[in-house]
Design a protein around this motif. Structure first.
Motif, PDB file in Angstrom:
ATOM      1  N   GLY A 278       0.776  -1.239   0.033  1.00 20.69           N
ATOM      2  CA  GLY A 278      -0.078   0.102  -0.059  1.00 20.69           C
ATOM      3  C   GLY A 278       0.733   1.322  -0.053  1.00 20.69           C
ATOM      4  O   GLY A 278       2.043   1.234  -0.428  1.00 20.69           O
TER       5      GLY A 278
ATOM      6  N   TYR B 174      -4.033  -2.652  -3.722  1.00 25.66           N
ATOM      7  CA  TYR B 174      -3.550  -2.075  -2.375  1.00 25.66           C
ATOM      8  C   TYR B 174      -4.263  -2.360  -1.377  1.00 25.66           C
ATOM      9  O   TYR B 174      -5.572  -2.273  -1.406  1.00 25.66           O
TER      10      TYR B 174
ATOM     11  N   GLY C 215      -2.915   0.713   4.196  1.00 26.56           N
ATOM     12  CA  GLY C 215      -2.583   2.181   4.237  1.00 26.56           C
ATOM     13  C   GLY C 215      -2.001   2.601   5.463  1.00 26.56           C
ATOM     14  O   GLY C 215      -1.995   2.139   6.542  1.00 26.56           O
TER      15      GLY C 215
END
Ligand SMILES: *[C@@H]1O[C@H](CO)[C@@H](O)[C@H](O)[C@H]1NC(C)=O
Ligand SMILES: *[C@@H]1O[C@H](CO)[C@@H](O)[C@H](O)[C@H]1NC(C)=O
Ligand SMILES: *[C@@H]1O[C@H](CO)[C@@H](O)[C@H](O)[C@H]1NC(C)=O
Ligand SMILES: *[C@@H]1O[C@H](CO)[C@@H](O)[C@H](O)[C@H]1NC(C)=O
Length: 469
Positions: free
Chosen positions: A69, A101, A104
């Protein structure tokens, strides 16, 4: 269908699985138009073609992948927010659907890639954090809309983690968010308590915005008294804060949230982690993983050493970018990503998280003018979106090595100067990523179960090979 037709089809079926199994190839190559481009399938043969062989075996499995990510920085969000909805969705689909992805990062309070410094409680001495509110910072108008839109595409199986660069100014021993004394926090139990409570309130505030938080790191780059938002801790100071304040607070309020230590360069990852995991068992009991950055160089052996001594803690690469000067347009930037990601994965990393997801053409905004590159860069005048080599190198890996994939073994026979990692996905597909950063092509057979699939990999390229087991 009569009996012989059935027998014939059965034989075809049998042979197609045993002797002519197909290997799919997707490639990114410098001196071609190939950018995550599907190439003609290659197939397994009984004989080898090349003098060099990459032998893959899934007899033994290693770490399970969490995912790949990038960071929802204010800089990324400011750039993203300036686009119309069509272009916003295009970028998010590229990252969260095309590149898959699934991890995060977001800064808790401001960081250098913000338009200015901010925190969510600016009242000195507000140890109970009665004034804590997202309204006191920027996130409600910057990163939060971008994260919400990303989660719509990525789905619920997403690991978002927060990292503070600095506590509010009034908790700092230098009286401001930028820079840091050693130690960075005022050495006062009411400050430690308030800072631990702050993490908890931040997680609750994000949850109230329907953004689940999977994890936190205790401090971004705790060894660096950066000129921007910073807060130094020695390993012992980080252990003290975790053992006495942050750990108990998190256990009480958010026991499901993973806690990662360190979050700094690989040069000291083993030294710092072993101080905490080896010597401070009062703190280690709250630790789930060790986070690290790439800015001191590849140093894969240090990552490996953490795993070898402390195999119960996951290892996650949490920040990398190319800066300053080169804004990520050079092919070498992509190769740097590929080399680092593959090396970390072979050293037990469960994932790799890039820094800013998109920046303007200058490499910002950054409130200290520390401009950097990013896989996606946007000309805000023309609204042109540039996908840099790093975007494609990341994609050759993140698109295919899905969460819950298991790393498996490879060996190379013959003279082959390449980087490579190989995995088995949850749907039992074997995925192998091979990178050639030489000025000339290389060729090899991929050997699996005694069969050979031949390929010639162009100069300065990266290819992903996958086939069903
Ligand atoms: C393999 O090695 C032999 C002997 O060095 C050489 O003649 C041949 O061209 C090589 N084959 C390939 C495909 O590189
Ligand atoms: C979005 O912006 C791009 C670039 O300026 C433009 O080409 C496109 O027509 C816009 N789309 C909408 C729906 O406004
Ligand atoms: C406390 O936070 C609110 C936002 O929730 C803000 O409007 C207010 O100004 C803050 N109080 C003080 C004294 O700063
Ligand atoms: C951004 O686009 C404008 C308008 O097309 C152009 O004049 C400018 O040179 C571009 N900037 C960069 C850094 O490419």
């Amino acid at each position: 269908m009569n009996r012989s037709q059935i027998l014939f089809l059965t034989l075809i079926f049998f042979f197609s699985f045993s002797f002519s199994q197909v290997v799919h190839v997707v490639q990114t190559a410098k001196n071609t138009g190939d950018r995550l481009t599907p190439k003609a399938d290659i197939s397994f043969q009984t004989k080898k073609t090349s003098n060099t062989t990459i032998t893959i075996s899934d007899a033994k499995t290693y770490q399970k992948i969490y995912g790949f990510g990038g960071a929802f920085t204010e800089a990324a969000a400011v750039n993203w927010n300036q686009l119309n909805e069509t272009l916003q969705q295009q970028i998010l689909r590229e990252y969260f659907s095309n590149l898959n992805y699934r991890v995060g990062r977001v800064h808790i309070n401001s960081c250098d890639f913000c338009e200015s410094s901010y925190s969510f409680d600016n009242i000195p001495g507000d140890y109970e954090l009665t004034n804590f509110s997202l309204k006191n910072g920027h996130d409600l108008h910057t990163v939060i809309p971008m994260i919400k839109a990303a989660l719509q595409i990525a789905g619920p199986d997403f690991r978002l983690f927060g990292s503070p660069w600095s506590p509010p100014f009034w908790m700092k021993s230098n009286g401001q968010m930028d820079g840091s004394n050693r130690p960075g926090l005022i050495q006062d139990p009411s400050v430690f308590r308030a800072w631990a409570l702050y993490f908890s309130k931040w997680i609750s505030a994000y949850k109230a915005e329907d953004i689940p938080i999977w994890g936190i790191t205790i401090q971004n780059e705790p060894e660096f008294a950066a000129p921007w938002e910073a807060c130094c801790y020695t390993a012992d100071q980080e252990a003290d804060f975790l053992a006495q304040y942050l750990g108990p607070q998190m256990k009480q309020d958010h026991p499901e949230v993973k806690i990662m230590i360190y979050d700094h360069n690989k040069d000291d990852v083993y030294a710092y982690a072993s101080e905490i995991l080896g010597k401070r068992l009062d703190a280690a009991r709250y630790v789930d993983g060790v986070a690290f950055h790439w800015y001191s160089g590849p140093q894969f052996e240090n990552v490996l050493e953490v795993h070898e001594h402390y195999p119960d803690y996951f290892l996650l690469a949490t920040e990398a970018c190319v800066c300053p000067g080169d804004q990520g347009f050079l092919w070498e930037s992509g190769e740097k990503y590929g080399y680092d990601i593959l090396g970390d994965l072979n050293s037990w990393a469960v994932g790799w998280v890039d820094w800013n997801m998109c920046l303007d053409m200058q490499g910002g905004p950054n409130h200290l003018q520390g401009y950097c590159g990013s896989p996606v860069m946007i000309n805000q005048t023309s609204k042109n979106i540039f996908y840099n080599p790093s975007f494609y190198y990341m994609g050759q890996i993140s698109k295919f090595i899905l969460p819950d994939s298991l790393r498996i073994d490879y060996s190379i026979s013959g003279d082959l100067d390449i980087s490579l990692a190989t995995f088995k996905t949850p749907s039992n597909s074997i995925v192998t990523v091979v990178m050639n950063s030489n000025d000339s092509p290389v060729d090899f057979d991929i050997e699996f179960n005694g069969k050979f699939a031949y390929y010639e990999l162009p100069e300065h390229s990266i290819a992903t090979f996958y086939f069903d087991k």
